[in-house]
Design an enzyme around this catalytic site. Structure first.
Site, PDB file in Angstrom:
ATOM      1  N   LYS A 170       0.858  -1.189   0.000  1.00  0.00           N
ATOM      2  CA  LYS A 170       0.000   0.000   0.000  1.00  0.00           C
ATOM      3  C   LYS A 170       0.897   1.243   0.000  1.00  0.00           C
ATOM      4  O   LYS A 170       1.392   1.680   1.018  1.00  0.00           O
ATOM      5  CB  LYS A 170      -0.911   0.060   1.227  1.00  0.00           C
ATOM      6  CG  LYS A 170      -1.990   1.130   1.049  1.00  0.00           C
ATOM      7  CD  LYS A 170      -2.309   1.901   2.305  1.00  0.00           C
ATOM      8  CE  LYS A 170      -1.525   3.148   2.539  1.00  0.00           C
ATOM      9  NZ  LYS A 170      -1.607   4.220   1.556  1.00  0.00           N
ATOM     10  N   GLY A 201      -5.139   3.567  -2.116  1.00  0.00           N
ATOM     11  CA  GLY A 201      -6.101   3.953  -1.085  1.00  0.00           C
ATOM     12  C   GLY A 201      -5.406   4.559   0.109  1.00  0.00           C
ATOM     13  O   GLY A 201      -4.180   4.578   0.204  1.00  0.00           O
ATOM     14  N   GLY A 203      -4.703   5.326   4.366  1.00  0.00           N
ATOM     15  CA  GLY A 203      -4.284   4.490   5.496  1.00  0.00           C
ATOM     16  C   GLY A 203      -5.451   3.843   6.225  1.00  0.00           C
ATOM     17  O   GLY A 203      -5.392   2.671   6.585  1.00  0.00           O
ATOM     18  N   VAL A 206      -7.362   1.190   3.698  1.00  0.00           N
ATOM     19  CA  VAL A 206      -6.595   0.084   3.111  1.00  0.00           C
ATOM     20  C   VAL A 206      -5.419  -0.350   4.006  1.00  0.00           C
ATOM     21  O   VAL A 206      -5.171  -1.546   4.167  1.00  0.00           O
ATOM     22  CB  VAL A 206      -6.081   0.509   1.710  1.00  0.00           C
ATOM     23  CG1 VAL A 206      -5.173  -0.546   1.126  1.00  0.00           C
ATOM     24  CG2 VAL A 206      -7.254   0.764   0.767  1.00  0.00           C
ATOM     25  N   GLY A 207      -4.723   0.633   4.598  1.00  0.00           N
ATOM     26  CA  GLY A 207      -3.534   0.307   5.395  1.00  0.00           C
ATOM     27  C   GLY A 207      -3.901  -0.456   6.667  1.00  0.00           C
ATOM     28  O   GLY A 207      -3.328  -1.515   6.961  1.00  0.00           O
ATOM     29  N   GLU A 245      10.263   2.207   9.999  1.00  0.00           N
ATOM     30  CA  GLU A 245      11.280   3.208   9.650  1.00  0.00           C
ATOM     31  C   GLU A 245      10.586   4.559   9.767  1.00  0.00           C
ATOM     32  O   GLU A 245       9.735   4.887   8.948  1.00  0.00           O
ATOM     33  CB  GLU A 245      11.794   2.937   8.225  1.00  0.00           C
ATOM     34  CG  GLU A 245      13.190   3.466   8.002  1.00  0.00           C
ATOM     35  CD  GLU A 245      13.199   4.898   7.534  1.00  0.00           C
ATOM     36  OE1 GLU A 245      13.340   5.802   8.415  1.00  0.00           O
ATOM     37  OE2 GLU A 245      13.067   5.133   6.338  1.00  0.00           O
ATOM     38  N   CYS A 279      13.832  11.459   5.566  1.00  0.00           N
ATOM     39  CA  CYS A 279      13.786  11.046   6.973  1.00  0.00           C
ATOM     40  C   CYS A 279      15.126  11.230   7.676  1.00  0.00           C
ATOM     41  O   CYS A 279      15.169  11.569   8.848  1.00  0.00           O
ATOM     42  CB  CYS A 279      13.291   9.620   7.096  1.00  0.00           C
ATOM     43  SG  CYS A 279      14.199   8.463   6.080  1.00  0.00           S
ATOM     44  N   GLU A 375      10.371  16.918  14.077  1.00  0.00           N
ATOM     45  CA  GLU A 375      10.673  16.741  12.656  1.00  0.00           C
ATOM     46  C   GLU A 375       9.803  17.721  11.862  1.00  0.00           C
ATOM     47  O   GLU A 375       8.580  17.692  11.960  1.00  0.00           O
ATOM     48  CB  GLU A 375      10.350  15.297  12.251  1.00  0.00           C
ATOM     49  CG  GLU A 375      10.730  14.987  10.826  1.00  0.00           C
ATOM     50  CD  GLU A 375      10.473  13.522  10.448  1.00  0.00           C
ATOM     51  OE1 GLU A 375       9.376  13.021  10.731  1.00  0.00           O
ATOM     52  OE2 GLU A 375      11.368  12.908   9.861  1.00  0.00           O
TER      53      GLU A 375
HETATM   54  P1  NDP Z   1       2.021   8.840   7.416  1.00  0.00           P
HETATM   55  O1  NDP Z   1       2.785   8.169   8.465  1.00  0.00           O
HETATM   56  O2  NDP Z   1       0.652   9.301   7.742  1.00  0.00           O
HETATM   57  O3  NDP Z   1       1.876   7.889   6.132  1.00  0.00           O
HETATM   58  C1  NDP Z   1       2.794   6.887   5.718  1.00  0.00           C
HETATM   59  C2  NDP Z   1       2.030   5.728   5.081  1.00  0.00           C
HETATM   60  O4  NDP Z   1       1.160   5.125   6.051  1.00  0.00           O
HETATM   61  C3  NDP Z   1       1.106   6.158   3.928  1.00  0.00           C
HETATM   62  O5  NDP Z   1       1.038   5.144   2.969  1.00  0.00           O
HETATM   63  C4  NDP Z   1      -0.214   6.318   4.650  1.00  0.00           C
HETATM   64  O6  NDP Z   1      -1.322   6.266   3.796  1.00  0.00           O
HETATM   65  C5  NDP Z   1      -0.182   5.139   5.601  1.00  0.00           C
HETATM   66  N1  NDP Z   1      -1.065   5.269   6.736  1.00  0.00           N
HETATM   67  C6  NDP Z   1      -1.572   6.405   7.298  1.00  0.00           C
HETATM   68  N2  NDP Z   1      -2.348   6.101   8.345  1.00  0.00           N
HETATM   69  C7  NDP Z   1      -2.346   4.749   8.462  1.00  0.00           C
HETATM   70  C8  NDP Z   1      -2.970   3.828   9.352  1.00  0.00           C
HETATM   71  N3  NDP Z   1      -3.743   4.234  10.349  1.00  0.00           N
HETATM   72  N4  NDP Z   1      -2.750   2.510   9.164  1.00  0.00           N
HETATM   73  C9  NDP Z   1      -1.955   2.069   8.175  1.00  0.00           C
HETATM   74  N5  NDP Z   1      -1.359   2.892   7.295  1.00  0.00           N
HETATM   75  C10 NDP Z   1      -1.528   4.218   7.438  1.00  0.00           C
HETATM   76  O7  NDP Z   1       2.868  10.027   6.891  1.00  0.00           O
HETATM   77  P2  NDP Z   1       2.362  11.262   6.010  1.00  0.00           P
HETATM   78  O8  NDP Z   1       2.571  10.873   4.644  1.00  0.00           O
HETATM   79  O9  NDP Z   1       1.016  11.742   6.324  1.00  0.00           O
HETATM   80  O10 NDP Z   1       3.370  12.395   6.515  1.00  0.00           O
HETATM   81  C11 NDP Z   1       3.185  13.053   7.759  1.00  0.00           C
HETATM   82  C12 NDP Z   1       4.502  13.294   8.437  1.00  0.00           C
HETATM   83  O11 NDP Z   1       5.186  12.054   8.597  1.00  0.00           O
HETATM   84  C13 NDP Z   1       5.482  14.132   7.667  1.00  0.00           C
HETATM   85  O12 NDP Z   1       5.283  15.479   7.895  1.00  0.00           O
HETATM   86  C14 NDP Z   1       6.791  13.658   8.208  1.00  0.00           C
HETATM   87  O13 NDP Z   1       7.100  14.319   9.401  1.00  0.00           O
HETATM   88  C15 NDP Z   1       6.571  12.230   8.500  1.00  0.00           C
HETATM   89  N6  NDP Z   1       7.077  11.330   7.467  1.00  0.00           N
HETATM   90  C16 NDP Z   1       8.225  10.676   7.695  1.00  0.00           C
HETATM   91  C17 NDP Z   1       8.746   9.846   6.734  1.00  0.00           C
HETATM   92  C18 NDP Z   1      10.015   9.138   6.946  1.00  0.00           C
HETATM   93  O14 NDP Z   1      10.589   8.647   5.977  1.00  0.00           O
HETATM   94  N7  NDP Z   1      10.486   9.021   8.153  1.00  0.00           N
HETATM   95  C19 NDP Z   1       8.089   9.631   5.460  1.00  0.00           C
HETATM   96  C20 NDP Z   1       6.858  10.344   5.318  1.00  0.00           C
HETATM   97  C21 NDP Z   1       6.394  11.144   6.304  1.00  0.00           C
HETATM   98  P3  NDP Z   1      -1.995   7.579   3.157  1.00  0.00           P
HETATM   99  O15 NDP Z   1      -1.114   8.732   3.450  1.00  0.00           O
HETATM  100  O16 NDP Z   1      -2.058   7.241   1.712  1.00  0.00           O
HETATM  101  O17 NDP Z   1      -3.308   7.723   3.816  1.00  0.00           O
END
Ligand code: NDP
Length: 473
Positions: A170, A201, A203, A206-207, A245, A279, A375
């Protein structure tokens, strides 16, 4: 429903059972670029069922055949390299040149790295009267974010497949075109049906159904610490393996013996890569107090060179951040930091007025400032000062995170500081990223490691088979 963003389940393209979509804006313009499915739990279930059915066949497939399939995947990705680079540049906002080298070619090469690791891996060994074998964990749910969309998919899906697991992926819904290109490459590579399944989809829809499913044996997640915590909590009910991660607030320690300009250039590059959405970005720089004035002059000159513009323009050094939400988050954190006493050392104020652009900024902060602790995930560098190297180490380690760090200075002293830092990787004097070394964090930066043989091992279980001891005479 757009036909473009279909799911890839059991070797076939399938529309979501739900008609619901969400609008994704183009980060360069702010206008709506595409409508993507929000997905439904039933979509996740279909993919999980397909992966569970395909598991025993794929787990028994000889390693050489699994390797051949991954090589075909790398080839299919390579055929699409140019379009992948421009798609990621458009969807994420990464400047095109960086999108080509870092977002596209590096992950394609990483497929070959994993193949080499799998070929050299010790899949079984004898320990006294036991045969210790490594077996796939089972059905693996891979949940990935938007900032390095292809890289993060490859880091999970490729080693999981080489180990004989089947996969339900996903990806972030913010990068749907990249997902579609990856799915096409998977299809072209000709994996048996159900071995790789890809569901569009969000989180919640689908997640989370993947995290809670009894049929899923492991969740490999990259994203925010808050979502990682939710994943870990919800995965506990079925006691599945979880690798995380997560975020970082990585320090760059400039020692008194450092070449100051070189350290500044390296730190700024590490902070601003991908418009600050990395990250392991070096977002806290630690400077000897008596070098602060010189540091300020030098960094102001470097910041001036950061041309902010559309990601597909050749002159652009920094593009937009990915979304209006992210733009607002960065601006709010900067405002809060300034309210708490942060002072701006340098910034770029000439930025496009349309799209999700933010001013790259360097600010002097105290260790308790929000910009020293949280962050930001944007082009913001926080500057802290120290009096002694001991104090520098204490400030560097004063964080909930522990993903990465850099040290600049005389090699022996830099190594000694590296040994005292609580971080998963430490770069000395601008040393390059090593895709074969374990990548992951201490503390709230995560659990487990990606990349290289450590990244392969995450997707394996141990099984010890005891053999009778020879009868005593
Ligand atoms: P998220 O942690 O919300 O999302 C990462 C992935 O998890 C996406 O595919 C998301 O789906 C999915 N997801 C979200 N909620 C759930 C859930 N309850 N259960 C399972 N899967 C879920 O990060 P964001 O993309 O919203 O970014 C927000 C903040 O996270 C950023 O500002 C940054 O600080 C941090 N971040 C850190 C990263 C890193 O590499 N360490 C990478 C990305 C973000 P979807 O978004 O499609 O709903």
């Amino acid at each position: 429903m757009s036909e473009v963003f279909q799911n890839y389940v059991n070797g076939q393209w399938q529309a979501s059972v739900s008609d619901a979509t969400m609008a994704i804006a183009d980060p360069n313009t702010g206008s709506v670029g595409s409508q993507v499915p929000t997905g439904a739990p039933e979509d996740a279930q279909a993919a999980i069922t397909a992966a569970a059915s395909a598991l025993s066949g794929w787990a028994r497939t000889p390693l050489t055949e699994r390797i051949d399939a991954v090589k075909r995947l790398a080839e299919a990705l390579n055929h699409r390299a140019e379009v992948l680079a421009s798609t990621i540049a458009s969807e994420v906002g990464t400047p095109l040149k960086i999108s080509h080298y870092v977002q596209t070619m590096a992950p394609i090469r990483n497929c070959a790295n994993f193949v080499k690791v799998a070929e050299a891996f010790e899949w079984s060994r004898e320990v006294a009267n036991s045969l210790v074998v490594r077996e796939p964990v089972g059905v693996v749910a891979c949940i990935t974010p938007w900032n390095f969309p292809l890289h993060q998919i490859v880091l999970k899906v490729v080693p999981a497949l080489l180990c004989g697991n089947t996969v339900v992926l996903k990806p972030s819904e913010l990068t749907p075109e990249t997902t579609r290109l990856f799915a096409e490459a998977v299809h072209e590579a000709g994996f048996p049906a159900g071995v790789v399944n890809i569901v569009n989809g969000n989180g919640a829809q689908v997640g989370m159904p993947m995290v809670t499913s009894k049929l899923v044996n492991m969740v490999s997640f990259t994203g925010s610490t808050a979502t990682g915590q939710a994943v870990m909590r919800e995965a506990a009910a079925t006691v599945k393996k979880v690798s995380l991660e997560l975020g970082g607030k990585s320090p760059s320690v400039i020692l008194p013996s450092a070449d100051l300009l070189r350290a500044i250039k390296g730190t700024l590059g590490g902070c601003m890569l991908n418009n600050g959405q990395t990250c392991n970005a070096l977002t806290r720089v630690l400077v000897p107090e008596d070098k602060l004035d010189e540091f300020k002059t030098l960094i102001a000159a470097e910041v001036k060179k950061l041309t902010v513009g559309a990601s597909l323009e050749a002159t652009t050094r920094l593009g937009p951040v990915i979304s209006a939400t992210q733009q607002q988050r960065v601006q709010d954190l900067v405002r809060k930091g300034i309210e708490q006493g942060a002072s701006v050392i340098a910034s770029v104020t000439e930025i496009p007025s349309e799209g999700f652009f933010v001013s790259p900024m360097v600010l002097e902060v105290k260790p308790d400032n929000v910009l020293a602790r949280e962050e930001v995930f944007g082009p913001v560098l926080s500057v802290l000062t120290y009096k002694t190297v001991e104090e520098a180490v204490a400030i560097a380690n004063d964080t909930d995170y522990g993903l990465a760090a850099a040290v600049w200075g005389e090699p022996e002293e830099a190594m000694s500081v590296a040994n005292q830092l609580r971080a998963g990787q430490v770069d000395l004097n601008g040393a390059p990223f090593n895709p074969l070394a374990p990548f992951g964090g201490f503390g709230m930066s995560g659990i487990g490691r990606e990349a290289g043989s450590a990244g392969l091992e995450e997707f394996l279980e141990y099984k010890s088979i005891q053999q009778p001891l020879p009868a005593k005479e």
